[in-house]
Each structure stands twice: as structure tokens, then as C-alpha cells.
Design a protein around this motif. Sequence first.
Motif, PDB file in Angstrom:
ATOM      1  N   TYR A  62       0.831  -1.205   0.000  1.00  0.00           N
ATOM      2  CA  TYR A  62       0.000   0.000   0.000  1.00  0.00           C
ATOM      3  C   TYR A  62       0.865   1.254   0.000  1.00  0.00           C
ATOM      4  N   ILE A  63       1.890   1.273   0.860  1.00  0.00           N
ATOM      5  CA  ILE A  63       2.780   2.437   0.938  1.00  0.00           C
ATOM      6  C   ILE A  63       3.416   2.723  -0.415  1.00  0.00           C
ATOM      7  N   ALA A  64       3.929   1.688  -1.049  1.00  0.00           N
ATOM      8  CA  ALA A  64       4.589   1.852  -2.343  1.00  0.00           C
ATOM      9  C   ALA A  64       3.624   2.409  -3.390  1.00  0.00           C
ATOM     10  N   VAL A  65       2.413   1.870  -3.431  1.00  0.00           N
ATOM     11  CA  VAL A  65       1.428   2.301  -4.429  1.00  0.00           C
ATOM     12  C   VAL A  65       1.016   3.756  -4.190  1.00  0.00           C
ATOM     13  N   VAL A  66       0.736   4.110  -2.929  1.00  0.00           N
ATOM     14  CA  VAL A  66       0.298   5.479  -2.615  1.00  0.00           C
ATOM     15  C   VAL A  66       1.377   6.499  -2.963  1.00  0.00           C
ATOM     16  N   LEU A  67       2.609   6.214  -2.572  1.00  0.00           N
ATOM     17  CA  LEU A  67       3.679   7.167  -2.849  1.00  0.00           C
ATOM     18  C   LEU A  67       3.907   7.331  -4.349  1.00  0.00           C
ATOM     19  N   LEU A  68       3.919   6.235  -5.071  1.00  0.00           N
ATOM     20  CA  LEU A  68       4.145   6.310  -6.513  1.00  0.00           C
ATOM     21  C   LEU A  68       3.026   7.057  -7.222  1.00  0.00           C
ATOM     22  N   VAL A  69       1.782   6.767  -6.850  1.00  0.00           N
ATOM     23  CA  VAL A  69       0.635   7.440  -7.487  1.00  0.00           C
ATOM     24  C   VAL A  69       0.637   8.925  -7.134  1.00  0.00           C
ATOM     25  N   SER A  70       0.876   9.256  -5.863  1.00  0.00           N
ATOM     26  CA  SER A  70       0.883  10.659  -5.432  1.00  0.00           C
ATOM     27  C   SER A  70       1.989  11.435  -6.129  1.00  0.00           C
ATOM     28  N   TRP A  71       3.185  10.869  -6.141  1.00  0.00           N
ATOM     29  CA  TRP A  71       4.306  11.538  -6.800  1.00  0.00           C
ATOM     30  C   TRP A  71       4.051  11.709  -8.293  1.00  0.00           C
ATOM     31  N   ALA A  72       3.403  10.721  -8.909  1.00  0.00           N
ATOM     32  CA  ALA A  72       3.108  10.805 -10.344  1.00  0.00           C
ATOM     33  C   ALA A  72       2.131  11.943 -10.638  1.00  0.00           C
ATOM     34  N   ILE A  73       1.116  12.078  -9.789  1.00  0.00           N
ATOM     35  CA  ILE A  73       0.142  13.158  -9.963  1.00  0.00           C
ATOM     36  C   ILE A  73       0.828  14.514  -9.833  1.00  0.00           C
ATOM     37  N   GLU A  74       1.680  14.648  -8.809  1.00  0.00           N
ATOM     38  CA  GLU A  74       2.387  15.905  -8.586  1.00  0.00           C
ATOM     39  C   GLU A  74       3.320  16.233  -9.748  1.00  0.00           C
ATOM     40  N   TYR A 127      -6.421  15.975  -5.588  1.00  0.00           N
ATOM     41  CA  TYR A 127      -6.302  14.578  -6.024  1.00  0.00           C
ATOM     42  C   TYR A 127      -5.187  13.867  -5.263  1.00  0.00           C
ATOM     43  N   VAL A 128      -4.150  14.619  -4.921  1.00  0.00           N
ATOM     44  CA  VAL A 128      -3.064  14.055  -4.123  1.00  0.00           C
ATOM     45  C   VAL A 128      -3.576  13.712  -2.730  1.00  0.00           C
ATOM     46  N   MET A 129      -4.422  14.588  -2.175  1.00  0.00           N
ATOM     47  CA  MET A 129      -4.907  14.391  -0.812  1.00  0.00           C
ATOM     48  C   MET A 129      -5.885  13.235  -0.681  1.00  0.00           C
ATOM     49  N   ILE A 130      -6.661  12.959  -1.721  1.00  0.00           N
ATOM     50  CA  ILE A 130      -7.621  11.855  -1.606  1.00  0.00           C
ATOM     51  C   ILE A 130      -7.026  10.514  -2.025  1.00  0.00           C
ATOM     52  N   THR A 131      -5.830  10.540  -2.615  1.00  0.00           N
ATOM     53  CA  THR A 131      -5.189   9.296  -3.063  1.00  0.00           C
ATOM     54  C   THR A 131      -5.015   8.279  -1.936  1.00  0.00           C
ATOM     55  N   PRO A 132      -4.521   8.671  -0.729  1.00  0.00           N
ATOM     56  CA  PRO A 132      -4.359   7.672   0.341  1.00  0.00           C
ATOM     57  C   PRO A 132      -5.645   6.945   0.686  1.00  0.00           C
ATOM     58  N   ALA A 133      -6.775   7.659   0.721  1.00  0.00           N
ATOM     59  CA  ALA A 133      -8.042   7.029   1.077  1.00  0.00           C
ATOM     60  C   ALA A 133      -8.565   6.123  -0.028  1.00  0.00           C
ATOM     61  N   ALA A 159      -6.481   3.054  -0.022  1.00  0.00           N
ATOM     62  CA  ALA A 159      -6.707   2.305   1.218  1.00  0.00           C
ATOM     63  C   ALA A 159      -8.033   1.558   1.175  1.00  0.00           C
ATOM     64  N   LEU A 160      -9.073   2.193   0.665  1.00  0.00           N
ATOM     65  CA  LEU A 160     -10.367   1.522   0.553  1.00  0.00           C
ATOM     66  C   LEU A 160     -10.278   0.321  -0.368  1.00  0.00           C
ATOM     67  N   CYS A 161      -9.536   0.468  -1.450  1.00  0.00           N
ATOM     68  CA  CYS A 161      -9.351  -0.664  -2.366  1.00  0.00           C
ATOM     69  C   CYS A 161      -8.660  -1.822  -1.651  1.00  0.00           C
ATOM     70  N   PHE A 162      -7.640  -1.519  -0.872  1.00  0.00           N
ATOM     71  CA  PHE A 162      -6.929  -2.559  -0.129  1.00  0.00           C
ATOM     72  C   PHE A 162      -7.822  -3.178   0.950  1.00  0.00           C
ATOM     73  N   GLN A 163      -8.595  -2.342   1.629  1.00  0.00           N
ATOM     74  CA  GLN A 163      -9.468  -2.862   2.681  1.00  0.00           C
ATOM     75  C   GLN A 163     -10.494  -3.851   2.121  1.00  0.00           C
ATOM     76  N   GLU A 169      -6.459  11.347   5.925  1.00  0.00           N
ATOM     77  CA  GLU A 169      -6.442  10.734   7.250  1.00  0.00           C
ATOM     78  C   GLU A 169      -6.953   9.300   7.276  1.00  0.00           C
ATOM     79  N   TYR A 170      -7.864   8.963   6.390  1.00  0.00           N
ATOM     80  CA  TYR A 170      -8.288   7.561   6.350  1.00  0.00           C
ATOM     81  C   TYR A 170      -7.120   6.682   5.919  1.00  0.00           C
ATOM     82  N   GLY A 171      -6.341   7.169   4.960  1.00  0.00           N
ATOM     83  CA  GLY A 171      -5.193   6.390   4.498  1.00  0.00           C
ATOM     84  C   GLY A 171      -4.101   6.292   5.534  1.00  0.00           C
TER      85      GLY A 171
END
Length: 284
Positions: free
Chosen positions: A14-26, A44-50, A53-57, A137-139
Motif C-alpha cells: 500500500y505504501i509503495a502504491v500510494v507514494l508512486l501514485v501521489s508523486w506521479a500526480i504531482e 487529487y493528491v490528498m484523496i489518493t491515500p483514502a 486504502a479503501l481498495c486494499f481494505q 487521514e483515512y489512508g
Amino acid sequence: MNRSNMRISFVYLYIAVVLLVSWAIEGMSYYTGGYQSTVENIIYVMITPAVIALCFQIWAYKKSLWGEVLSIVKNCNAKAILFAIFYPLLFIGALSIISLFCGIGSVSPTSFSSFMQSLYMFPLYFLLDFPVFWGEEYGWRGFLLKHFTSSMGKFKATILVGLVWALYHIPLVFLLAKSTGIGNPMAVSLVQAVTAFFFSFAFSHAYYLSGALLPVVLLHWVWNMLNPAFLGNIYTNKQGIITGDIFFQNGEGIMGLVLSLLMAMAIGWHFIKSDKSSRAYRDA
């Protein structure tokens, strides 16, 4: 691999996916549309963690979507809400007083008047902003901190989440500082990242007080509203009520780093004692 190790493996994925997606958007936002596009796409960067995370949950942990939505207010209590409000108020208030007392900053009557006139709109602003701040914060706390805490305790979990949160911020702050000229982009991004790491102890504490996400979202929102309003905006290089060197006096700048370090030490010591008590109870 046992079930416990498999659950933690999903967390690291999850950490790897979130960081890569967030950095890509930025990165794509900045290099296709510059500063303005980067600012516009922060949401879009701020909602990426949630979102991730929901997908993983749902996929990895077989959680129900409705159950995760209820985690916003489940077990919420007044102590957590009060901490979420007064911690950033006292933190920013302390930095403002220090800045004025040391002659680093001065009060802008115009900015103060505008702020006071907008106070009545804050409840509406919170409702409108809630989905975005919940997105982070959910993420971080509702998913990542929760899983790490169950396997390694409060102190180590907070350190790991803080490191991830710091890494998450670095590219965005670097690119914005590069555009606004607030200071050396590398220095600004590193100071902000270290401050975020220390500040994550307060966020963890807000979460541990109840296990609900509402206090953590409220803490994040109050911080994001008041820190730039009083001490200037480190993301846009715009002065606040206390005018001065934003990078130095800001809650996410040099002064904020020092104070957040002191608070992290105090809260971290509380976590260490709590973890020791929990281990002693389990071993008894």
C-alpha cells in the motif's frame, strides 16, 4: 507466510502504491501545467491515500465499505475532539507569540480583520473540506497507523507512518517552493518533511484517544486553516496575520520544526510507556 505477515506485506505494498501514485500526480501536474496546475491538483493528491486504502481494505482485508465509513465517528469522544481543536490552536498561538516577542514578525491589521470577518463561515468550510481531509487521514491513520499499531505498538507505528507522511510531502513542497521562491526548494521541502514527521505524533495521539477518524480530520483541518492564516502559507508564499519570514516562523518551517520536535518527544515518551504497559499486560 502466516496470515499476520501477509497482512503487513499488504501494508507495505500500500505504501509503495500510494507514494508512486501521489508523486506521479504531482510530477505530471507540474510539468504539464506548472505551478497553477499543481495547486489545482492537490485535491487529487490528498484523496489518493483514502482511495487506495479503501481498495486494499475491500480487496485484501475483506472489509465492508459501510464499516469503514462508520470508522469516521465510531467511539469518538469529547477528549479527542478537544485535543484536535486546542493542540493546533496552542501550537500556532505559541509560534505567533514567539515571533512577535522576538521581533521576527509583525501583525497585519488588514489580514487580522479579514480573518475575523470570515470566522462565522468556518463550520461551512469544514463540511465542504471534510471529504478532502478525510482522504488523507483515512489512508494514514485509519488504515496505515491502525495496521502498524496492531503489530508493533504505538511508538514504532507512529515513526513508520511519520516517515511515509514525510516522503509523501517532499516532491509537492519542493515543486511549489521552486515556483514561489519562498527559499531553497530542497531546504524548504526537507524542513517541511521533518516537521510533518514530528507532527505525526500529535495526529497519532488524536487517533489513539478514541480510534475514530473525526478528531484526526478535525485536527488536520484546523491546522491547515490557522497555520497559513496566522503564520503565512509555506505552499504559496503568501503572508498571514503575522507577517515576516514565512519559512522561518511558519508551523511547517524552522520554528515549527523545533516546537514539533519537543512535542513529539513528549508524546513519544507517552507512547513508549503505553507500549510497555501493554506488553506487560499481555505477558502477565
